[in-house]
Motif scaffolding. Structure first.
Motif, PDB file in Angstrom:
ATOM      1  N   VAL A 200     -32.752 -21.404  23.304  1.00 52.96           N
ATOM      2  CA  VAL A 200     -31.336 -21.072  23.180  1.00 52.96           C
ATOM      3  C   VAL A 200     -30.824 -21.688  21.891  1.00 52.96           C
ATOM      4  N   GLN A 201     -29.682 -21.195  21.430  1.00 56.22           N
ATOM      5  CA  GLN A 201     -29.012 -21.776  20.277  1.00 56.22           C
ATOM      6  C   GLN A 201     -27.567 -22.064  20.657  1.00 56.22           C
ATOM      7  N   ILE A 202     -27.134 -23.273  20.389  1.00 54.04           N
ATOM      8  CA  ILE A 202     -25.758 -23.663  20.644  1.00 54.04           C
ATOM      9  C   ILE A 202     -25.052 -23.831  19.305  1.00 54.04           C
ATOM     10  N   VAL A 203     -23.733 -23.918  19.341  1.00 52.85           N
ATOM     11  CA  VAL A 203     -22.945 -23.941  18.106  1.00 52.85           C
ATOM     12  C   VAL A 203     -21.997 -25.134  18.116  1.00 52.85           C
ATOM     13  N   ASN A 204     -21.990 -25.879  17.018  1.00 50.91           N
ATOM     14  CA  ASN A 204     -20.974 -26.907  16.808  1.00 50.91           C
ATOM     15  C   ASN A 204     -19.696 -26.195  16.367  1.00 50.91           C
ATOM     16  N   LYS A 205     -18.656 -26.273  17.188  1.00 47.80           N
ATOM     17  CA  LYS A 205     -17.478 -25.454  16.909  1.00 47.80           C
ATOM     18  C   LYS A 205     -16.701 -25.929  15.688  1.00 47.80           C
ATOM     19  N   TYR A 206     -16.940 -27.162  15.262  1.00 56.87           N
ATOM     20  CA  TYR A 206     -16.221 -27.678  14.096  1.00 56.87           C
ATOM     21  C   TYR A 206     -16.938 -27.341  12.788  1.00 56.87           C
ATOM     22  N   THR A 207     -18.261 -27.391  12.811  1.00 60.74           N
ATOM     23  CA  THR A 207     -19.033 -27.147  11.588  1.00 60.74           C
ATOM     24  C   THR A 207     -19.691 -25.774  11.565  1.00 60.74           C
ATOM     25  N   ARG A 208     -19.707 -25.088  12.717  1.00 61.32           N
ATOM     26  CA  ARG A 208     -20.376 -23.796  12.885  1.00 61.32           C
ATOM     27  C   ARG A 208     -21.900 -23.905  12.725  1.00 61.32           C
ATOM     28  N   GLU A 209     -22.405 -25.112  12.824  1.00 60.63           N
ATOM     29  CA  GLU A 209     -23.863 -25.284  12.767  1.00 60.63           C
ATOM     30  C   GLU A 209     -24.499 -24.627  13.989  1.00 60.63           C
ATOM     31  N   HIS A 210     -25.563 -23.873  13.758  1.00 57.82           N
ATOM     32  CA  HIS A 210     -26.299 -23.155  14.803  1.00 57.82           C
ATOM     33  C   HIS A 210     -27.545 -23.968  15.118  1.00 57.82           C
ATOM     34  N   ILE A 211     -27.648 -24.489  16.329  1.00 58.76           N
ATOM     35  CA  ILE A 211     -28.667 -25.480  16.666  1.00 58.76           C
ATOM     36  C   ILE A 211     -29.617 -24.902  17.711  1.00 58.76           C
ATOM     37  N   SER A 212     -30.910 -24.898  17.400  1.00 57.47           N
ATOM     38  CA  SER A 212     -31.912 -24.363  18.322  1.00 57.47           C
ATOM     39  C   SER A 212     -32.378 -25.441  19.296  1.00 57.47           C
TER      40      SER A 212
END
Length: 374
Positions: A200-212
């Motif tokens: 899955v990939q989640i998202v840091n809502k402040y930086t928009r970083e896409h994290i696997s």
């Protein structure tokens, strides 16, 4: 162990008892492990390794199901049909009460990130989302926040965490972390359709970083380790997590880090045998002691999903050293209780571990009218 054993036992018992059991506890009813020994350190070690009350686990699952049910219903109006999965300690049965939240993944149900793969068993339609998958996940998060605030208006709906929405109070019997995400279909998943290999990939809502992330790989690997050690691995993880929770000093290791370190422990160290629970204490103490004396070796281990080194910062190394010290102190306290108080002499570590491994503590009989078993 800076905290007294009486204090640690009280904290452990308080964590392990749900509200409906407090009256029973006040009347002298107790868990099976409490009936196996009157020695305080040994009782703490036994209790720290046990799984929580099945009813307590069921409450955690019920709270996740409640959130899933309300999100499913509320998001239909937005034409959103996410998938839901549990991650973390609860589905692995290594959670401890008072320190383990329920992690519920809310996964974008239409669009996925795809790894390049030859021989895929799946076919995919072109992406027709809102711009990027990050936009889709953030949209799902925004709509989920709205639904949760409407449906659980009496609860605390904390929208400030970068990667999750945290629910507590207002009738919630457990804290629930709602984690918006999208599927990441790895090549391994496409070739086998084994969800354990799906990411899955989640998202840091402040930086928009896409994290696997690969939570299902972790779950599958720890379950395999538990099978190989006759549940010793799960017992060891719970033991280490409880000790961390009860230590006065801050121990900078997450539950995931602790599970990952025990994943690399030699199976023979933590092989569990009936009535020989202290073998697990001995093995976990030995493993953490070995690692605390060899930074190069300890820092080389990767998480079970292979994405990063477990000890990826100084705080985690310091945490390992502190946890090792706590484990050794508990092991010594238990060993002192096993020996005769009249002729006790301190022993070296090899003898200490040997005594723990060889000791057998009879199982408590079924308690009829006198207690409850977890």
């Amino acid at each position: 162990m800076a905290r007294s054993l009486d204090e640690r036992l009280a904290r452990l018992r308080s964590r392990r008892m749900d509200a409906q059991n407090t009256i029973l506890g006040s009347q002298g009813f107790g868990e099976a492990y409490e009936k196996r020994t009157s020695n305080k350190a040994t009782r703490y070690a036994l209790g720290a390794m046990q799984e929580v009350d099945p009813r307590s686990t069921q409450i955690s699952l019920e709270e996740a199901e409640k959130v899933e049910r309300n999100l499913t219903d509320g998001l239909k109006a937005e034409n959103l049909y996410p998938d839901f999965r549990l991650q973390g300690s609860v589905p692995l049965n290594v959670h401890i009460r008072g320190a383990s939240d329920v992690d519920l993944l809310v996964i974008e149900g239409v669009y996925v990130r795809i790894e390049a793969c030859q021989g895929s068993l799946k076919s995919y339609s072109p992406y027709l989302g809102r711009g990027t998958l990050v936009d889709d996940v953030l949209y799902l998060r925004s709509k989920s926040e709205n639904v949760l605030e409407r449906r659980f208006w009496g609860a605390t709906v904390d929208k400030t965490p970068a990667k999750s929405i945290q629910l507590s109070d207002g009738g919630f019997r457990r804290k629930v972390d709602v984690v918006p995400a999208n599927w990441l279909d790895t090549s391994g998943y496409q070739q086998t359709l084994d969800e354990a290999k799906r990411g899955v990939q989640i998202v840091n809502k402040y930086t928009r970083e896409h994290i696997s992330n690969y939570p299902f790989v972790y779950i599958a690997e720890i379950k395999s380790k538990a099978l190989q050690t006759n549940e010793g691995a799960r017992m060891g993880i719970r033991l280490a997590k409880n000790i961390k929770n009860d230590a006065e000093a801050d121990i900078g290791l997450s539950s995931y880090d602790i599970g990952s370190l025990i994943y690399h422990c030699p199976n023979e160290y933590i092989m569990h045998q009936i009535a020989r629970d202290l073998m697990v204490l001995s093995g976990v103490e030995q493993w953490f002691d070995e690692l605390s004396r060899d930074y190069t070796r300890a820092s080389s281990f990767m998480t079970p999903d292979g994405t990063r080194r477990i000890l990826d910062g100084k705080a985690k190394w310091d945490g390992l050293v502190k946890l090792s010290s706590e484990l050794t102190e508990l092991a010594r306290s238990v060993e002192r209780e096993l020996a005769s108080p009249y002729d006790y002499m301190p022993v070296d570590r090899e003898t200490l571990r040997k005594r723990l491994k060889e000791n057998s503590i009879p199982l408590a009989p079924d308690l009829v009218g006198g207690g409850y078993r977890f």
